[in-house]
Design a protein around this motif. Sequence first.
Motif, PDB file in Angstrom:
ATOM      1  N   ARG A 128       0.832  -1.207   0.000  1.00 46.47           N
ATOM      2  CA  ARG A 128       0.000   0.000   0.000  1.00 46.47           C
ATOM      3  C   ARG A 128       0.868   1.259   0.000  1.00 46.47           C
ATOM      4  NH1 ARG A 128      -4.917  -1.407   4.252  1.00 46.47           N
ATOM      5  NH2 ARG A 128      -5.626  -3.310   3.218  1.00 46.47           N
ATOM      6  N   ILE A 129       1.989   1.203   0.709  1.00 45.01           N
ATOM      7  CA  ILE A 129       2.891   2.350   0.741  1.00 45.01           C
ATOM      8  C   ILE A 129       3.405   2.656  -0.667  1.00 45.01           C
ATOM      9  CG2 ILE A 129       5.145   3.167   1.555  1.00 45.01           C
ATOM     10  CD1 ILE A 129       4.620   1.650   4.143  1.00 45.01           C
ATOM     11  N   ARG A 130       3.742   1.590  -1.404  1.00 43.80           N
ATOM     12  CA  ARG A 130       4.245   1.792  -2.768  1.00 43.80           C
ATOM     13  C   ARG A 130       3.167   2.353  -3.685  1.00 43.80           C
ATOM     14  NH1 ARG A 130       6.612  -3.290  -1.595  1.00 43.80           N
ATOM     15  NH2 ARG A 130       4.976  -4.369  -2.770  1.00 43.80           N
ATOM     16  N   GLU A 131       1.896   2.016  -3.408  1.00 43.24           N
ATOM     17  CA  GLU A 131       0.796   2.447  -4.259  1.00 43.24           C
ATOM     18  C   GLU A 131       0.332   3.869  -3.938  1.00 43.24           C
ATOM     19  OE1 GLU A 131      -2.103  -0.540  -3.514  1.00 43.24           O
ATOM     20  OE2 GLU A 131      -1.219  -1.998  -4.905  1.00 43.24           O
ATOM     21  N   GLN A 132       0.610   4.333  -2.721  1.00 48.15           N
ATOM     22  CA  GLN A 132       0.147   5.651  -2.308  1.00 48.15           C
ATOM     23  C   GLN A 132       1.246   6.678  -2.536  1.00 48.15           C
ATOM     24  OE1 GLN A 132      -0.989   5.182   1.774  1.00 48.15           O
ATOM     25  NE2 GLN A 132      -2.785   3.939   1.306  1.00 48.15           N
ATOM     26  N   GLU A 133       1.033   7.546  -3.509  1.00 46.78           N
ATOM     27  CA  GLU A 133       2.040   8.554  -3.829  1.00 46.78           C
ATOM     28  C   GLU A 133       2.210   9.551  -2.697  1.00 46.78           C
ATOM     29  OE1 GLU A 133       1.034  10.380  -7.467  1.00 46.78           O
ATOM     30  OE2 GLU A 133       1.236   8.554  -8.672  1.00 46.78           O
ATOM     31  N   SER A 134       1.130   9.865  -1.968  1.00 48.69           N
ATOM     32  CA  SER A 134       1.206  10.870  -0.911  1.00 48.69           C
ATOM     33  C   SER A 134       1.776  10.318   0.382  1.00 48.69           C
ATOM     34  CB  SER A 134      -0.190  11.442  -0.631  1.00 48.69           C
ATOM     35  OG  SER A 134      -1.081  10.408  -0.219  1.00 48.69           O
ATOM     36  N   GLY A 135       1.925   8.997   0.477  1.00 44.94           N
ATOM     37  CA  GLY A 135       2.397   8.408   1.714  1.00 44.94           C
ATOM     38  C   GLY A 135       3.797   8.832   2.086  1.00 44.94           C
ATOM     39  N   GLY A 136       4.634   9.088   1.078  1.00 42.47           N
ATOM     40  CA  GLY A 136       6.011   9.464   1.352  1.00 42.47           C
ATOM     41  C   GLY A 136       6.105  10.755   2.141  1.00 42.47           C
ATOM     42  N   GLN A 137       5.339  11.770   1.752  1.00 40.25           N
ATOM     43  CA  GLN A 137       5.357  13.049   2.445  1.00 40.25           C
ATOM     44  C   GLN A 137       4.833  12.898   3.858  1.00 40.25           C
ATOM     45  OE1 GLN A 137       3.994  16.856   0.550  1.00 40.25           O
ATOM     46  NE2 GLN A 137       2.420  16.771   2.137  1.00 40.25           N
ATOM     47  N   PHE A 138       3.728  12.195   4.034  1.00 36.71           N
ATOM     48  CA  PHE A 138       3.143  12.013   5.359  1.00 36.71           C
ATOM     49  C   PHE A 138       4.141  11.341   6.298  1.00 36.71           C
ATOM     50  CE2 PHE A 138       0.968   9.609   8.602  1.00 36.71           C
ATOM     51  CZ  PHE A 138      -0.031  10.472   9.054  1.00 36.71           C
ATOM     52  N   ASN A 139       4.760  10.258   5.829  1.00 28.06           N
ATOM     53  CA  ASN A 139       5.667   9.504   6.683  1.00 28.06           C
ATOM     54  C   ASN A 139       6.945  10.270   6.980  1.00 28.06           C
ATOM     55  OD1 ASN A 139       4.087   7.140   7.049  1.00 28.06           O
ATOM     56  ND2 ASN A 139       4.624   6.452   5.006  1.00 28.06           N
ATOM     57  N   SER A 140       7.438  11.056   6.018  1.00 27.84           N
ATOM     58  CA  SER A 140       8.649  11.841   6.271  1.00 27.84           C
ATOM     59  C   SER A 140       8.372  12.934   7.300  1.00 27.84           C
ATOM     60  CB  SER A 140       9.175  12.446   4.964  1.00 27.84           C
ATOM     61  OG  SER A 140       8.230  13.342   4.401  1.00 27.84           O
ATOM     62  N   VAL A 141       7.194  13.577   7.213  1.00 32.17           N
ATOM     63  CA  VAL A 141       6.811  14.585   8.201  1.00 32.17           C
ATOM     64  C   VAL A 141       6.654  13.933   9.573  1.00 32.17           C
ATOM     65  CG1 VAL A 141       4.947  16.123   8.947  1.00 32.17           C
ATOM     66  CG2 VAL A 141       5.746  16.191   6.586  1.00 32.17           C
ATOM     67  N   LEU A 142       6.011  12.763   9.604  1.00 32.15           N
ATOM     68  CA  LEU A 142       5.809  12.058  10.862  1.00 32.15           C
ATOM     69  C   LEU A 142       7.146  11.728  11.528  1.00 32.15           C
ATOM     70  CD1 LEU A 142       3.958  10.647  12.907  1.00 32.15           C
ATOM     71  CD2 LEU A 142       4.027   8.610  11.439  1.00 32.15           C
ATOM     72  N   GLU A 143       8.129  11.299  10.738  1.00 34.84           N
ATOM     73  CA  GLU A 143       9.442  10.952  11.294  1.00 34.84           C
ATOM     74  C   GLU A 143      10.127  12.172  11.896  1.00 34.84           C
ATOM     75  OE1 GLU A 143      11.696   8.993   8.296  1.00 34.84           O
ATOM     76  OE2 GLU A 143      10.439   7.194   8.290  1.00 34.84           O
ATOM     77  N   VAL A 144      10.000  13.338  11.238  1.00 36.83           N
ATOM     78  CA  VAL A 144      10.597  14.561  11.784  1.00 36.83           C
ATOM     79  C   VAL A 144       9.923  14.925  13.108  1.00 36.83           C
ATOM     80  CG1 VAL A 144      10.948  17.039  11.420  1.00 36.83           C
ATOM     81  CG2 VAL A 144      11.296  15.435   9.533  1.00 36.83           C
ATOM     82  N   LEU A 145       8.598  14.804  13.173  1.00 36.71           N
ATOM     83  CA  LEU A 145       7.867  15.113  14.409  1.00 36.71           C
ATOM     84  C   LEU A 145       8.278  14.168  15.535  1.00 36.71           C
ATOM     85  CD1 LEU A 145       4.292  15.756  12.945  1.00 36.71           C
ATOM     86  CD2 LEU A 145       5.889  17.467  13.836  1.00 36.71           C
ATOM     87  N   ILE A 146       8.448  12.894  15.207  1.00 39.09           N
ATOM     88  CA  ILE A 146       8.879  11.930  16.218  1.00 39.09           C
ATOM     89  C   ILE A 146      10.291  12.257  16.694  1.00 39.09           C
ATOM     90  CG2 ILE A 146       9.464   9.507  16.626  1.00 39.09           C
ATOM     91  CD1 ILE A 146       7.170   8.763  14.735  1.00 39.09           C
ATOM     92  N   ASP A 147      11.191  12.587  15.757  1.00 36.11           N
ATOM     93  CA  ASP A 147      12.562  12.966  16.129  1.00 36.11           C
ATOM     94  C   ASP A 147      12.548  14.202  17.028  1.00 36.11           C
ATOM     95  OD1 ASP A 147      13.565  10.886  14.654  1.00 36.11           O
ATOM     96  OD2 ASP A 147      14.079  12.092  12.907  1.00 36.11           O
TER      97      ASP A 147
END
Length: 318
Positions: A128-147
Amino acid sequence: MKGERVAQLELLLHSHPEGLRRAEIARRLGVHRSTISRYVDELKTHDVDIYEDNNLIKIKENENEANIDLSVYESLALNMSAEALVSNTEFQNAHLASGLRKIALNMRSYAPKVSDNIRNLADQIDKRIREQESGGQFNSVLEVLIDSWVSGRIVKVVQAGGEETELAPYFIGFREDENNHRSPISVTGRLRHTQEIVTIDIATITSAMILDETYTIPDNLKPFKVPERRLDYASGDTIPLVLNVKESSALNVFHSLEHGKETITKTDRGMEVKLNVENSIDLLMKLFQCGASVEIVEPAWFRKKYTNYLKDILAVYS
């Protein structure tokens, strides 16, 4: 120290003892096939027993690795929870897939069917991650917030439309509203320069950057309820303010005041901000809190009122 991709490769091979072809590994990790050999070589430097057999890359299991001691009831409950999570949430994240694979790996010896099912759920997430083009931005933002949250540093986020907010993250996850309805995955925290608590839907954030300023989460933090901001505000006693703002985070102080939607225009001096805001002593105190970061441009009568207010304060100490 293993790189993130190398660690993912090790876990992927542990989860597939039958071995995987290089092309399949590259597809699952989202990298080019030519980089797999480098990852394999790096794993070998960490004393991982990895080898190739009939074009399949395999890894030898370490019998000394500690397993999670779960009962069959706990295993089944975890399996059903994982199925519900994958089927009923928009949260599709590579770290979730990685965590499920680790759990499945530990279950292999005593609950092989449950282990296989959880491993398949992890594969579904990857797909599903590979199929969702917008997932990359969401997950990268989430990782910065977690950091930001883990390191205890202020983060600056930009939402769709260009609105900038600087905050100290206190909580990341789902938040229930007044009617016990689950809201989207959000970050809740204190606005920089204030004690105001805000909640932002992570899906609306287009970029995030950690700032070089630390914060601490209060030990006595109580459950908080975040009121929705009003997009428009009409009252008989409001002031049509025009402000020159040198630091965008200074606008955070206005969140606790009743006001209409801001109109922001970038200028050579910073930003010109127009908004209708309630006429109260709180407004004067909020402006004082902003210091030199905010200048009142209009209306002239309120600018004079504010300067007289500052003179009265200085007179007390002169």
